[in-house]
Write an enzyme that holds these catalytic residues in place. Structure first.
Site, short mmCIF file in Angstrom:
data_model
loop_
_atom_site.label_atom_id
_atom_site.label_comp_id
_atom_site.label_asym_id
_atom_site.label_seq_id
_atom_site.Cartn_x
_atom_site.Cartn_y
_atom_site.Cartn_z
N LYS A 187 28.25 29.93 47.23
CA LYS A 187 27.77 31.23 46.76
C LYS A 187 28.58 31.68 45.53
CE LYS A 187 24.48 31.99 49.77
NZ LYS A 187 24.25 30.86 50.71
C1 LIG Z 1 23.67 31.35 52.24
C2 LIG Z 1 22.64 32.26 52.79
C3 LIG Z 1 22.74 32.84 54.05
C4 LIG Z 1 23.76 32.46 55.08
O1 LIG Z 1 25.05 32.33 54.70
P1 LIG Z 1 26.12 31.36 55.42
O2 LIG Z 1 27.39 31.99 54.99
O3 LIG Z 1 25.93 29.98 54.85
O4 LIG Z 1 25.90 31.44 56.89
C5 LIG Z 1 21.78 33.76 54.44
N1 LIG Z 1 20.74 34.07 53.64
C6 LIG Z 1 20.58 33.52 52.44
C7 LIG Z 1 19.42 33.91 51.59
C8 LIG Z 1 21.51 32.57 51.97
O5 LIG Z 1 21.33 32.00 50.78
#
Ligand SMILES: *Cc1c(COP(=O)(O)O)cnc(C)c1O
Length: 307
Positions: free
Chosen positions: A186
């Site tokens: 992210k």
């Molecule tokens: C990455 C993501 C998540 C979940 O995040 P994690 O930290 O990997 O559990 C939820 N929603 C969206 C749209 C994402 O891109």
């Protein structure tokens, strides 16, 4: 551009602060931790950076969505409207609280089509959950109007749009609650982590307890806490929070790099007549972490129509 590409001495310094005390848990051990509270510091930085009243860190973005739903009172049998174009975690979280995911179409914004949302409303609808996919945002004015009209909860999954804005407000802070993921890919990362952001104190208090076995965190030490409700263990560690603390301080740099690259690529792609771009409800608020475009070669389209 994920933050892990800019891992450096700042992250190492923050993590070393924790390693030097040896206290890797975010709660308790007030003496030996020598004033090092990375999770608390990161929550404070999130509130200041994104302009929300409360932030609760967790072990992942998925845990953040689950916690937010539980704190918002979404549960067994409730319907949550979400886009069919999303990441799996969005509906995993709905299922995890016993609610029912109701998938609806996206429009040319690549996010919830407000008309499709209206058509999916039933007596069981409890929440509308836009997912601000690929760095850009849903039409929040239209969705907020539907929520107001029908007394529904607005929960923003802003996991992919850290730093994006809508009409001057940061994505993730506009609904009843919003979430970011700080997983490894992210815009800013804790290695693993997530956050629930809200301006509602009741949602914050429930989120805080839910992430730590229902502890109310009011006792003189951990053992003296009360457990007013059942929770789980979705705690973030101090080591993870330390990485995030270094990253959030670099967010403006990350966003500037993204914007520069995004503009160059978009200008180049705009030269190709068959290419068009997604509609962005507030163009200036695009976090520019992705560039989404459609490619419609006329010849192929004609061929397709003929057959
Ligand atoms: C990455 C993501 C998540 C979940 O995040 P994690 O930290 O990997 O559990 C939820 N929603 C969206 C749209 C994402 O891109």
């Amino acid at each position: 551009m994920p933050g892990f590409e800019h891992f450096g001495k700042e992250e190492i310094k923050e993590v070393n602060d924790v390693l030097e005390t040896g206290i890797m848990m975010r709660y308790g051990f007030d003496g030996p931790r020598k004033g090092i509270w990375k999770a608390k510091e990161l929550e404070q930085a999130i509130c200041e950076t994104f302009g929300c009243n409360h932030a609760q860190l967790l072990s992942s973005g998925t845990a953040a969505l689950t916690t937010a739903m539980s704190a918002l009172g979404i549960g067994y049998g409730d319907e949550v409207i979400l886009p069919s174009f999303t990441f799996v975690a969005s509906f995993e979280a709905v299922l995890s609280v016993g609610a029912i995911p109701v998938f609806v179409d996206v429009d040319d914004t690549l996010t919830l089509d407000p008309e499709a949302v209206r058509n999916a409303l039933t007596a069981k609808t409890k929440c509308i959950m836009p997912v601000h996919m690929c760095g850009s945002m849903a039409d929040l004015d239209a969705l907020q109007a539907i929520c107001k009209e029908h007394h529904l909860i607005l929960l923003e999954d802003a996991c992919q749009s850290i730093g994006g804005t809508y009409k001057g407000k940061k994505l993730g802070t506009i609904g009843d609650a919003g979430t970011f993921s700080f997983d490894f890919v992210k815009t800013i990362t804790c290695a693993e982590g997530g956050v629930v952001m809200t301006n509602r104190e009741d949602v914050y208090i429930s989120s805080d307890g839910y992430t730590d076995h229902g502890h109310d965190h009011k006792g003189v030490d951990r053992g003296a806490d009360l457990h007013p409700f059942i929770g789980y263990n979705f705690r973030i560690s101090e080591l993870h929070a330390a990485v995030g603390l270094a990253q959030i301080k670099k967010l403006d740099t990350f966003l500037a790099i993204q914007k520069k690259n995004h503009t160059a690529l978009k200008n180049a792609l705009a030269q190709i007549p068959e290419v068009s771009f997604r509609r962005i409800p507030d163009e200036s608020g695009d976090s520019c972490t992705f560039l989404s475009w459609f490619y419609q070669p006329k010849k192929q389209r004609k061929l397709l129509l003929k057959n």
